[in-house]
Design a protein around this motif. Structure first.
Motif, PDB file in Angstrom:
ATOM      1  N   GLN A 173       6.813  -1.255   1.873  1.00 34.05           N
ATOM      2  CA  GLN A 173       6.703  -1.803   0.657  1.00 34.05           C
ATOM      3  C   GLN A 173       5.438  -2.006  -0.244  1.00 34.05           C
ATOM      4  OE1 GLN A 173       9.573  -4.930   0.010  1.00 34.05           O
ATOM      5  NE2 GLN A 173      11.395  -4.049   0.643  1.00 34.05           N
ATOM      6  N   HIS A 174       4.365  -1.753   0.746  1.00 37.65           N
ATOM      7  CA  HIS A 174       3.103  -2.360   0.050  1.00 37.65           C
ATOM      8  C   HIS A 174       2.602  -1.287  -0.976  1.00 37.65           C
ATOM      9  CE1 HIS A 174       1.048   0.583   2.942  1.00 37.65           C
ATOM     10  NE2 HIS A 174       0.005   0.546   1.998  1.00 37.65           N
ATOM     11  N   HIS A 175       3.296  -0.288  -1.400  1.00 33.35           N
ATOM     12  CA  HIS A 175       2.829   0.372  -2.688  1.00 33.35           C
ATOM     13  C   HIS A 175       3.910   0.311  -3.683  1.00 33.35           C
ATOM     14  CE1 HIS A 175      -1.193   2.033  -1.577  1.00 33.35           C
ATOM     15  NE2 HIS A 175      -0.665   2.235  -0.337  1.00 33.35           N
ATOM     16  N   GLU A 176       4.883  -0.447  -3.625  1.00 36.04           N
ATOM     17  CA  GLU A 176       5.843  -0.745  -4.598  1.00 36.04           C
ATOM     18  C   GLU A 176       5.200  -1.443  -5.634  1.00 36.04           C
ATOM     19  OE1 GLU A 176       8.641   0.930  -4.614  1.00 36.04           O
ATOM     20  OE2 GLU A 176       9.362   1.171  -2.678  1.00 36.04           O
ATOM     21  N   LEU A 197      -2.147  -4.492   9.301  1.00 36.25           N
ATOM     22  CA  LEU A 197      -1.295  -3.193   9.920  1.00 36.25           C
ATOM     23  C   LEU A 197      -0.851  -2.400   8.516  1.00 36.25           C
ATOM     24  CD1 LEU A 197       0.582  -4.515  12.750  1.00 36.25           C
ATOM     25  CD2 LEU A 197      -1.205  -2.776  13.217  1.00 36.25           C
ATOM     26  N   HIS A 198      -1.193  -2.832   7.266  1.00 34.64           N
ATOM     27  CA  HIS A 198      -0.440  -2.104   6.383  1.00 34.64           C
ATOM     28  C   HIS A 198      -0.844  -0.833   6.153  1.00 34.64           C
ATOM     29  CE1 HIS A 198      -4.251  -2.698   3.936  1.00 34.64           C
ATOM     30  NE2 HIS A 198      -3.909  -1.956   3.324  1.00 34.64           N
ATOM     31  N   ASP A 199      -1.627  -0.270   6.576  1.00 31.55           N
ATOM     32  CA  ASP A 199      -2.290   1.036   6.449  1.00 31.55           C
ATOM     33  C   ASP A 199      -2.063   1.845   7.659  1.00 31.55           C
ATOM     34  OD1 ASP A 199      -2.424   1.523   3.665  1.00 31.55           O
ATOM     35  OD2 ASP A 199      -4.690   1.128   3.579  1.00 31.55           O
ATOM     36  N   ILE A 200      -1.494   1.355   8.742  1.00 29.67           N
ATOM     37  CA  ILE A 200      -1.421   1.554  10.156  1.00 29.67           C
ATOM     38  C   ILE A 200      -0.824   3.322  10.029  1.00 29.67           C
ATOM     39  CG2 ILE A 200       1.094   0.835  10.790  1.00 29.67           C
ATOM     40  CD1 ILE A 200      -1.783   0.998  13.433  1.00 29.67           C
ATOM     41  N   GLY A 201       0.158   3.551   9.086  1.00 26.67           N
ATOM     42  CA  GLY A 201       0.605   4.959   8.902  1.00 26.67           C
ATOM     43  C   GLY A 201      -0.423   6.004   8.832  1.00 26.67           C
ATOM     44  N   LYS A 202      -1.574   5.536   8.266  1.00 28.33           N
ATOM     45  CA  LYS A 202      -2.526   6.487   7.829  1.00 28.33           C
ATOM     46  C   LYS A 202      -3.121   7.150   9.107  1.00 28.33           C
ATOM     47  CE  LYS A 202      -4.636   4.834   3.583  1.00 28.33           C
ATOM     48  NZ  LYS A 202      -5.434   4.110   2.775  1.00 28.33           N
ATOM     49  N   CYS A 203      -2.862   6.720  10.362  1.00 22.42           N
ATOM     50  CA  CYS A 203      -2.995   7.491  11.573  1.00 22.42           C
ATOM     51  C   CYS A 203      -2.519   8.769  11.735  1.00 22.42           C
ATOM     52  CB  CYS A 203      -2.659   6.589  12.878  1.00 22.42           C
ATOM     53  SG  CYS A 203      -1.117   6.336  13.034  1.00 22.42           S
ATOM     54  N   ASN A 250       3.052   9.411   2.113  1.00 25.08           N
ATOM     55  CA  ASN A 250       4.055   9.165   3.187  1.00 25.08           C
ATOM     56  C   ASN A 250       3.421   8.154   4.134  1.00 25.08           C
ATOM     57  OD1 ASN A 250       5.688  11.152   2.780  1.00 25.08           O
ATOM     58  ND2 ASN A 250       4.465  12.803   3.511  1.00 25.08           N
ATOM     59  N   HIS A 251       2.150   7.460   4.172  1.00 26.91           N
ATOM     60  CA  HIS A 251       1.711   6.516   5.134  1.00 26.91           C
ATOM     61  C   HIS A 251       2.496   5.453   4.973  1.00 26.91           C
ATOM     62  CE1 HIS A 251      -0.668   4.741   1.691  1.00 26.91           C
ATOM     63  NE2 HIS A 251      -0.637   3.599   2.435  1.00 26.91           N
ATOM     64  N   SER A 252       3.190   4.968   3.974  1.00 28.84           N
ATOM     65  CA  SER A 252       3.991   3.650   3.999  1.00 28.84           C
ATOM     66  C   SER A 252       5.347   3.848   4.906  1.00 28.84           C
ATOM     67  CB  SER A 252       4.161   3.036   2.578  1.00 28.84           C
ATOM     68  OG  SER A 252       4.669   4.045   1.784  1.00 28.84           O
ATOM     69  N   ALA A 259      -3.831  -7.806  -3.052  1.00 32.12           N
ATOM     70  CA  ALA A 259      -4.911  -7.657  -2.205  1.00 32.12           C
ATOM     71  C   ALA A 259      -5.587  -6.308  -1.900  1.00 32.12           C
ATOM     72  CB  ALA A 259      -4.768  -8.333  -1.042  1.00 32.12           C
ATOM     73  N   ASP A 260      -4.910  -5.221  -1.758  1.00 33.50           N
ATOM     74  CA  ASP A 260      -4.914  -3.898  -1.299  1.00 33.50           C
ATOM     75  C   ASP A 260      -5.939  -3.493  -2.593  1.00 33.50           C
ATOM     76  OD1 ASP A 260      -5.038  -1.649  -0.302  1.00 33.50           O
ATOM     77  OD2 ASP A 260      -3.142  -0.919  -1.033  1.00 33.50           O
ATOM     78  N   VAL A 261      -5.148  -3.547  -3.885  1.00 37.05           N
ATOM     79  CA  VAL A 261      -5.881  -2.908  -4.963  1.00 37.05           C
ATOM     80  C   VAL A 261      -7.169  -3.612  -5.447  1.00 37.05           C
ATOM     81  CG1 VAL A 261      -5.621  -2.381  -7.411  1.00 37.05           C
ATOM     82  CG2 VAL A 261      -3.866  -2.037  -6.189  1.00 37.05           C
TER      83      VAL A 261
HETATM   84 FE   FE2 Z   1      -1.574   1.896   1.474  1.00 40.67          FE
END
Ligand code: FE2
Length: 351
Positions: free
Chosen positions: A212-215, A158-164, A187-189, A241-243
């Motif tokens: 925090q996944h982009h900290e 769900l880490h990028d769910i905010g992209k919706c 803002n997606h985080s 993992a994301d990068v």
């Molecule tokens: Fe992200």
């Protein structure tokens, strides 16, 4: 032999000819039986037709492929509902993600071969599944307890769910974002935290991890600029993992990094961006070439990976050379240890 447009290609058909990309690289070899993910891969490379045998081969997906497809379909449906501002219904997603965790804890090698499918329309969903798989493999290597691994897996999927809540024209923009678009994208985080906070079935730690996944390890990340151990350990895993997954994906504006190139890039950034201990574990367990992967060598030859050795040196596996580029199969496939042949290296992954 039949000529089939990709729109009419079905799982179980057997390729009668090798399939090439526009720039002449082999994408799939003659004899491969079409699987659902191959169809996505062919569409992503804009292949419009292939040649197949007339007879259909009964296709049996292995358990790992079934669970990969299930998780993909579930996260796609959850994110599409979230885009319509409907509450998250995560029960089915949770069940399939827990099953994914169970299978990875049992054996993770097959899952590494399943990652890396790219399809422009489904990029965000496929990326979420891969980030989830890589995070769980790293957590397993870090000996995390099962209940934490399950929470990590849910946070990762769900880490990028905010992209919706990000406009599609920004989300799907093929090129680089402008400063203004990047500001909106960042803002997606926070959106992800807000959405998951409104989902009482999720543990309270999950919205925090998603936020925090982009900290970054040195405090240069967003949205807050947290540093080192102030960032939740699960968010530190997901950020690597994301990068890694983003680097190893083909994008419209650049060719993907090979696993060993992505590992070198991550290592070069470790002091600034990533938890060094987690990164070392990640690279030792994930940035490798899984067995049976078909790869292209800088010599123009196509080879199958015979064995992968985990740990840094494993980024140079032992391979069996099976065919010349664009040429016939090698009559006697021969074994090459890339560790002992430093001038030969992997330049592309075929399938
Ligand atoms: Fe992200």
């Amino acid at each position: 032999m039949l000529k089939k447009p990709i729109s009419r290609l079905k799982p179980g058909m057997r390729l009668a000819k090798d399939v090439f990309t526009d720039d002449g690289r082999i994408l799939l070899l003659k004899g491969f039986v079409i699987k659902p993910r191959y169809i996505q891969r062919l569409s992503a490379y804009n292949v419009d037709h292939v040649f197949v045998e007339e007879e259909l081969v009964p296709l049996k997906l292995i358990d790992e492929e079934v669970i990969y497809e299930d998780v993909f379909c579930n996260i796609k449906s959850v994110m599409e509902r979230a885009r319509l501002d409907k509450p998250l219904d995560i029960e089915t997603l949770r069940e399939t993600v827990y099953e994914l965790v169970r299978q990875i804890l049992n054996d993770d090698t097959v899952f590494m071969a399943l990652t890396g499918i790219r399809d422009i329309d489904n990029y965000t969903f496929l990326h979420s599944v891969d980030v989830c798989i890589y995070s769980v493999i790293a957590a397993k290597a870090l000996n995390m307890p099962l209940d934490e691994i399950r929470d990590l897996a849910l946070a990762a999927i769900l880490h990028d769910i905010g992209k919706c809540r990000i406009p599609l024209e920004i989300l799907n923009k093929p090129g680089k974002l402008t400063d203004e678009e990047y500001f909106i994208m960042k803002n997606h985080s926070i959106y992800g935290m807000e959405i998951t906070e409104q989902t009482p079935e999720l543990s309270a730690r999950i919205p925090k991890i998603i936020c925090q996944h982009h900290e970054k390890w040195n405090g240069s990340g967003y949205p807050i600029g947290l540093k080192d151990f102030d960032i939740d350990r699960m968010a530190r895993i997901i950020s690597i993992a994301d990068v890694y997954d983003a680097l190893t994906a083909n994008r419209v504006y650049r060719k993907r990094y090979m696993p060993h190139e992505a590992a070198e890039y991550l290592m070069s950034q470790t002091e600034q961006f990533f938890d060094p201990h987690i990164l070392q574990t990640f690279i030792s367990n994930i940035a490798i070439y899984p067995e049976n992967l078909i790869v292209m060598l800088n010599t123009g030859e196509v080879a199958r990976v015979l064995s992968s050795r985990r740990g840094l040196p494993s980024m140079r596996p032992i391979v069996s050379v099976i065919t010349r580029k664009n040429g016939p199969p090698v009559l006697d496939p021969y074994v090459l240890d890339l560790q002992k042949n430093p001038t030969v290296f992997i330049v592309d992954i075929i399938s």
